[in-house]
Design a protein around this motif. Sequence first.
Motif, mmCIF file in Angstrom:
data_model
loop_
_atom_site.group_PDB
_atom_site.id
_atom_site.type_symbol
_atom_site.label_atom_id
_atom_site.label_comp_id
_atom_site.label_asym_id
_atom_site.label_seq_id
_atom_site.Cartn_x
_atom_site.Cartn_y
_atom_site.Cartn_z
ATOM 1 N N PRO A 178 89.706 52.465 -34.912
ATOM 2 C CA PRO A 178 91.169 52.457 -34.882
ATOM 3 C C PRO A 178 91.735 53.604 -35.710
ATOM 4 C CG PRO A 178 90.349 50.728 -36.339
ATOM 5 C CD PRO A 178 89.158 51.305 -35.631
ATOM 6 N N PHE A 179 92.892 54.083 -35.294
ATOM 7 C CA PHE A 179 93.586 55.186 -35.972
ATOM 8 C C PHE A 179 94.440 54.587 -37.095
ATOM 9 C CE2 PHE A 179 96.980 58.471 -36.207
ATOM 10 C CZ PHE A 179 96.200 59.600 -36.358
ATOM 11 N N ASN A 193 90.013 52.902 -30.076
ATOM 12 C CA ASN A 193 91.140 53.840 -30.236
ATOM 13 C C ASN A 193 92.508 53.185 -30.387
ATOM 14 O OD1 ASN A 193 90.079 56.403 -30.414
ATOM 15 N ND2 ASN A 193 90.871 57.115 -28.473
ATOM 16 N N TYR A 194 92.588 52.016 -30.987
ATOM 17 C CA TYR A 194 93.904 51.417 -31.267
ATOM 18 C C TYR A 194 94.630 52.284 -32.299
ATOM 19 C CZ TYR A 194 93.395 46.871 -28.895
ATOM 20 O OH TYR A 194 93.290 45.859 -27.969
ATOM 21 N N VAL A 195 95.969 52.228 -32.284
ATOM 22 C CA VAL A 195 96.752 53.064 -33.201
ATOM 23 C C VAL A 195 97.632 52.213 -34.107
ATOM 24 C CG1 VAL A 195 98.638 54.745 -33.345
ATOM 25 C CG2 VAL A 195 96.795 55.104 -31.703
ATOM 26 N N GLY A 196 97.413 52.336 -35.422
ATOM 27 C CA GLY A 196 98.385 51.801 -36.366
ATOM 28 C C GLY A 196 97.985 50.548 -37.123
ATOM 29 N N THR A 197 98.468 50.467 -38.347
ATOM 30 C CA THR A 197 98.164 49.330 -39.220
ATOM 31 C C THR A 197 98.896 48.045 -38.834
ATOM 32 O OG1 THR A 197 97.787 50.882 -41.022
ATOM 33 C CG2 THR A 197 98.103 48.582 -41.637
ATOM 34 N N PRO A 198 100.240 48.090 -38.609
ATOM 35 C CA PRO A 198 100.931 46.829 -38.295
ATOM 36 C C PRO A 198 100.409 46.181 -37.022
ATOM 37 C CG PRO A 198 102.405 48.712 -37.993
ATOM 38 C CD PRO A 198 101.168 49.225 -38.662
#
Length: 414
Positions: free
Chosen positions: A131-132, A104-109
Amino acid sequence: MSGSVLKTLSIIIVLLLIPSFVFAEHHSDTIDLGMSAAFKGPTRGLGIELYRGAMAYFEHINRNGGIYGKKIVIKAYDDGYNPIPTIKNTIKLVEEDRVFTLFNYVGTPTVTRILPILKSYSNKNIYLFFPFTGALPHRKPPYDEYVFNLRASYEQETGGLVENFIKIGRKKIGIFYQADAYGRSGWDGVRKTLAKYGYKIVAEATYKRGAKYSESFKKQVEILKNAGADAVISVGAYAACAGFIRDARDMGWDVPIANVSFVGSEFMINLLLEEEKKTGKKYTYNLINSQVVPSYEDMSLPAVRQYRTFMDKYNPMPPPELMEVDYKPLKYSFVSFEGFLNAKVIVEVLKRLGKTPKRQNIKTVVEHIKNLDIGIDEKISFSKTKHQALDRVYYTTYKNGKFVPIKDWSEWKK
């Protein structure tokens, strides 16, 4: 050097040489999942709601005997949607917390920066689940083997938006995007799809990650408006994207503005609805949002009924120290529904790993999941060459106080 010092040193060296999964197997009563996401700052809603959706399902599992008696725990840290804290959190989760897997990590960078870390931990079988983000770096070699994705990619989302706009005669597409790996990922999807049809992006305008809603986006609107764009695709976070819509409408520019799933549709709309209350102007029209999960309003889907029941029943919240006190949770959202589905799939993985789950078996177990029914309109499958389970993109627009599926694009026909 005394014998006792030498003995202590040799014990330390031996401990350092033992792979950390040996320690991890000693957690007998819990299965710990490590999460790094934005729980504070202008993108906080994404981390919080993703966590809440997942915990609604885990809470149900935990109260009904867990996974072979083991409770699922999310060990979560705030990274504010910034890469450096994400790197630190990831190392801490693996080295100190010895989590079973990352989730559940969030974000591309943020996610793109931890991919080399995952590769460096390959001997420890550390994987990142769901991941989101729809970015490509973790969907292709050399990093795809360490990440499992549930959602469709940004390339699929932006590609679908471009194709639908072209079909209705809107071929002059401009793009507003976050100036980082996430924005470029969406930019690339738009560019590639336009090129297939012999077109180019007519203009592009960027903003800096972390921009607040209160900032002005008039310059960006001017760039795209002056280029004659007849549709805009935004690849950003909700504060900036809502600010861009507000300024476009204030400047009398009424073209359709499309956003991708990462934006957090409800957060964006809520900012615009507040603006409407303050000014008496209308901001929530001609908006299109692509989504990577079905609508949580679609009660024909078993997963939607279950999601709404568990969100109502458990109303889970992250630990208070992770959040700012003024945060108001959403009853339901596309983000928490995605978190809920992520949890359903990882529970299936954990069940298939058996009573004594071992990290070295994760990859094989996941790659053998075929046609799993999680209660939506598409079955879940993985394989050695496919670490992304869903490919479908859904398109919604805001009408009568909610996001509704787009049945017919012709209302935006040029």
